[in-house]
Design an enzyme around this catalytic site. Structure first.
Site, PDB file in Angstrom:
ATOM      1  N   ARG A   1      18.037 -31.271 -48.630  1.00 35.59           N
ATOM      2  CA  ARG A   1      17.138 -30.651 -48.069  1.00 35.59           C
ATOM      3  C   ARG A   1      16.964 -29.114 -47.913  1.00 35.59           C
ATOM      4  O   ARG A   1      16.579 -28.712 -46.970  1.00 35.59           O
ATOM      5  CB  ARG A   1      16.874 -31.232 -46.409  1.00 35.59           C
TER       6      ARG A   1
ATOM      7  N   SER B   1      10.883 -37.166 -41.216  1.00 33.32           N
ATOM      8  CA  SER B   1      12.079 -37.083 -40.249  1.00 33.32           C
ATOM      9  C   SER B   1      12.030 -35.291 -39.784  1.00 33.32           C
ATOM     10  O   SER B   1      11.518 -34.350 -40.516  1.00 33.32           O
ATOM     11  CB  SER B   1      13.259 -36.855 -41.560  1.00 33.32           C
TER      12      SER B   1
ATOM     13  N   GLU C   1      13.763 -29.869 -39.475  1.00 40.09           N
ATOM     14  CA  GLU C   1      13.277 -29.969 -40.847  1.00 40.09           C
ATOM     15  C   GLU C   1      12.077 -29.211 -41.258  1.00 40.09           C
ATOM     16  O   GLU C   1      12.007 -28.463 -42.044  1.00 40.09           O
ATOM     17  CB  GLU C   1      13.274 -31.367 -41.333  1.00 40.09           C
TER      18      GLU C   1
HETATM   19  N1  EPU Z   1      19.374 -45.152 -37.277  1.00 39.60           N
HETATM   20  C1  EPU Z   1      19.436 -45.240 -36.300  1.00 39.60           C
HETATM   21  N2  EPU Z   1      18.123 -45.279 -35.181  1.00 39.60           N
HETATM   22  C2  EPU Z   1      17.164 -45.143 -36.186  1.00 39.60           C
HETATM   23  C3  EPU Z   1      16.893 -44.933 -37.366  1.00 39.60           C
HETATM   24  C4  EPU Z   1      18.120 -45.028 -38.275  1.00 39.60           C
HETATM   25  O1  EPU Z   1      20.706 -45.532 -35.528  1.00 39.60           O
HETATM   26  O2  EPU Z   1      16.113 -45.253 -35.180  1.00 39.60           O
HETATM   27  C5  EPU Z   1      20.565 -45.171 -38.258  1.00 39.60           C
HETATM   28  C6  EPU Z   1      20.770 -46.535 -39.055  1.00 39.60           C
HETATM   29  O3  EPU Z   1      22.288 -46.688 -39.065  1.00 39.60           O
HETATM   30  C7  EPU Z   1      20.744 -46.119 -40.528  1.00 39.60           C
HETATM   31  C8  EPU Z   1      20.877 -44.762 -40.671  1.00 39.60           C
HETATM   32  O4  EPU Z   1      20.457 -44.188 -39.235  1.00 39.60           O
HETATM   33  O5  EPU Z   1      21.195 -46.878 -41.483  1.00 39.60           O
HETATM   34  C9  EPU Z   1      20.195 -44.123 -41.601  1.00 39.60           C
HETATM   35  O6  EPU Z   1      18.628 -44.386 -41.526  1.00 39.60           O
HETATM   36  P1  EPU Z   1      17.680 -44.240 -42.770  1.00 39.60           P
HETATM   37  O7  EPU Z   1      18.301 -44.988 -44.120  1.00 39.60           O
HETATM   38  O8  EPU Z   1      16.458 -44.282 -42.361  1.00 39.60           O
HETATM   39  O9  EPU Z   1      17.858 -42.677 -43.416  1.00 39.60           O
HETATM   40  P2  EPU Z   1      17.866 -41.411 -42.654  1.00 39.60           P
HETATM   41  O10 EPU Z   1      19.097 -40.655 -42.727  1.00 39.60           O
HETATM   42  O11 EPU Z   1      17.619 -41.408 -41.158  1.00 39.60           O
HETATM   43  C10 EPU Z   1      17.105 -40.063 -44.688  1.00 39.60           C
HETATM   44  C11 EPU Z   1      15.785 -38.980 -44.983  1.00 39.60           C
HETATM   45  C12 EPU Z   1      14.474 -39.919 -45.171  1.00 39.60           C
HETATM   46  C13 EPU Z   1      14.693 -40.901 -46.031  1.00 39.60           C
HETATM   47  C14 EPU Z   1      15.995 -41.971 -45.885  1.00 39.60           C
HETATM   48  C15 EPU Z   1      16.186 -42.845 -47.102  1.00 39.60           C
HETATM   49  C16 EPU Z   1      16.685 -37.160 -43.851  1.00 39.60           C
HETATM   50  C17 EPU Z   1      16.471 -35.790 -42.896  1.00 39.60           C
HETATM   51  N3  EPU Z   1      15.814 -38.019 -44.030  1.00 39.60           N
HETATM   52  O12 EPU Z   1      16.539 -40.743 -43.361  1.00 39.60           O
HETATM   53  O13 EPU Z   1      13.541 -38.877 -45.279  1.00 39.60           O
HETATM   54  O14 EPU Z   1      13.387 -41.643 -46.366  1.00 39.60           O
HETATM   55  O15 EPU Z   1      16.793 -40.889 -45.731  1.00 39.60           O
HETATM   56  O16 EPU Z   1      16.645 -42.181 -47.830  1.00 39.60           O
HETATM   57  O17 EPU Z   1      17.387 -36.825 -44.733  1.00 39.60           O
HETATM   58  C18 EPU Z   1      11.727 -37.683 -44.549  1.00 39.60           C
HETATM   59  O18 EPU Z   1      12.160 -36.767 -45.129  1.00 39.60           O
HETATM   60  O19 EPU Z   1      10.352 -37.486 -43.825  1.00 39.60           O
HETATM   61  C19 EPU Z   1      12.324 -38.856 -44.536  1.00 39.60           C
HETATM   62  C20 EPU Z   1      11.709 -39.929 -44.144  1.00 39.60           C
END
Ligand code: EPU
Length: 343
Positions: free
Chosen positions: A166, A240, A336
């Site tokens: 990012r 995010s 972000e």
């Molecule tokens: N989780 C929670 N609560 C929630 C949502 C998620 O505890 O409400 C935990 C879960 O354990 C889940 C973990 O967080 O397994 C990771 O969640 P997710 O796979 O949705 O990924 P993220 O790390 O929250 C990142 C990117 C997203 C991207 C996803 C998939 C960042 C800041 N965000 O989210 O990007 O779609 O990975 O690769 O790195 C964006 O930039 O707008 C965006 C959505």
């Protein structure tokens, strides 16, 4: 003043958080030849320039004392082709998901994990968009820019962009110095896929797809995103709102010994990324759905603004989240979306 330049422009429909915001001056850039006159105007009026793509990763103050240039130049050009690869030049104003869709239809692969990310192609290098195990950096070759002070072209090779999670030079030393005109991508004509990301792998397995092709990966990513992320056209949001914190292995294991369920993602360089969404959820923000500004009920990393409140209110809520997460876990979340209009 060029006739296509607007004064006191309302930007509420031009940012996906839908915050009310007005810009001192505004240009929708349809052609690079408009740029010199726009920059002359800004310099003559002493206005800083703010470049906006499709407004999906910004937090705007109520008033921007700036010339806002909305980069709307379009076009996708095939630069060269080999048996296994294709090189494309994509104008900055192209819609990112539209580009991914078009590439799928042409049989150009590598972007399928990045399906449905809101925003413009020109904004993609700024935060090195990444999702489901793939980052833009894996297929970006060059970025064509214009220096906002001199009006001169600047060509940056991928390694000059200092891509990281990012992050890029466009958020650091070159922040607000360059206007991105187009990006050159190298894509594959061979149907190889990247399906190591656990959520993607699990989804494919649960739907009975064992040897997915790019189209199946594309469809899976679209389905996963739709199931947990709000569509900004329906519920205003900027995706995010915070980055996932990156810790040393020692810091991460200390935290994990106290919080056993904390999701951790060890990185190839030995650092460990932790899930910001989990930290926010543990602080109870998902339960606070009566607030005008909230976190999304299905994903705590996304701040939503259903009542279209002002940027200052969104900012105040983000600060509250940062403070509570810090109070509970000792971790400082980093915002972000780029903020504009505050000193
Ligand atoms: N989780 C929670 N609560 C929630 C949502 C998620 O505890 O409400 C935990 C879960 O354990 C889940 C973990 O967080 O397994 C990771 O969640 P997710 O796979 O949705 O990924 P993220 O790390 O929250 C990142 C990117 C997203 C991207 C996803 C998939 C960042 C800041 N965000 O989210 O990007 O779609 O990975 O690769 O790195 C964006 O930039 O707008 C965006 C959505």
């Amino acid at each position: 003043m060029p006739e296509w330049l607007q004064r006191d422009k309302n930007l509420q429909l031009l940012n996906t958080l839908a915050v009310p915001s007005r810009a001192e001056a505004f240009v929708s850039l349809q052609h690079p030849l408009q740029l010199p006159a726009a920059l002359d105007y800004a310099h003559g009026e002493g206005l800083p320039v703010v470049v906006l793509g499709q407004g999906s990763n910004v937090l705007l103050a109520e008033r921007l004392e700036a010339l806002v240039i909305m980069q709307n130049c379009l076009g996708i050009e095939r630069l060269k082709q080999q048996d296994d690869s294709i090189w494309l030049r994509v104008a900055a104003g192209e819609n990112w998901h539209g580009l991914v869709n078009w590439c799928m239809r042409q049989g150009y692969y590598g972007l399928e994990n990045l399906a449905l990310i809101p925003g413009a192609a020109g904004a993609a290098p700024v935060q090195n968009i990444g999702a489901y195990g793939v980052e833009l950096a894996s297929c970006l070759e060059q970025v064509h820019c214009i220096d906002l002070h001199t009006g001169e072209p600047v060509l940056l090779a991928a390694q000059d962009c200092r891509f990281a999670y990012r992050d890029s030079i466009f958020k650091r030393s070159q922040a607000d110095q360059l206007l991105i005109q187009s990006v050159d991508l190298k894509l594959s004509r061979l149907a190889r896929v990247q399906v190591d990301y656990p959520a993607l792998k699990n989804y494919l397995e649960s739907t009975g797809v064992h040897e997915p092709g790019p189209q199946q990966v594309f469809e899976a990513v679209v389905q996963i995103r739709r199931s947990k992320l709000p569509d900004p056209a329906e519920i205003p949001n900027a995706g995010s709102f915070f980055k996932n914190p990156v810790l040393s292995a020692v810091q991460a294991s200390k935290l994990q010994s106290r919080w056993r369920l904390l999701p951790v993602y060890p990185q190839p360089d030995g650092s460990v990324r932790i899930a910001a969404a989990w930290l926010i959820e543990q602080c109870g923000f998902k339960q606070r759905q009566a607030q005008p500004v909230q976190v999304h009920a299905r994903h705590a990393l996304v701040i939503t603004n259903p009542l279209r409140r002002g940027g200052s209110e969104v900012r105040a809520y983000a600060e509250q989240i940062i403070a509570e997460v810090h109070g509970r876990f000792g971790i400082t979340l980093e915002q972000e979306p780029r903020s504009y209009g505050w000193v």
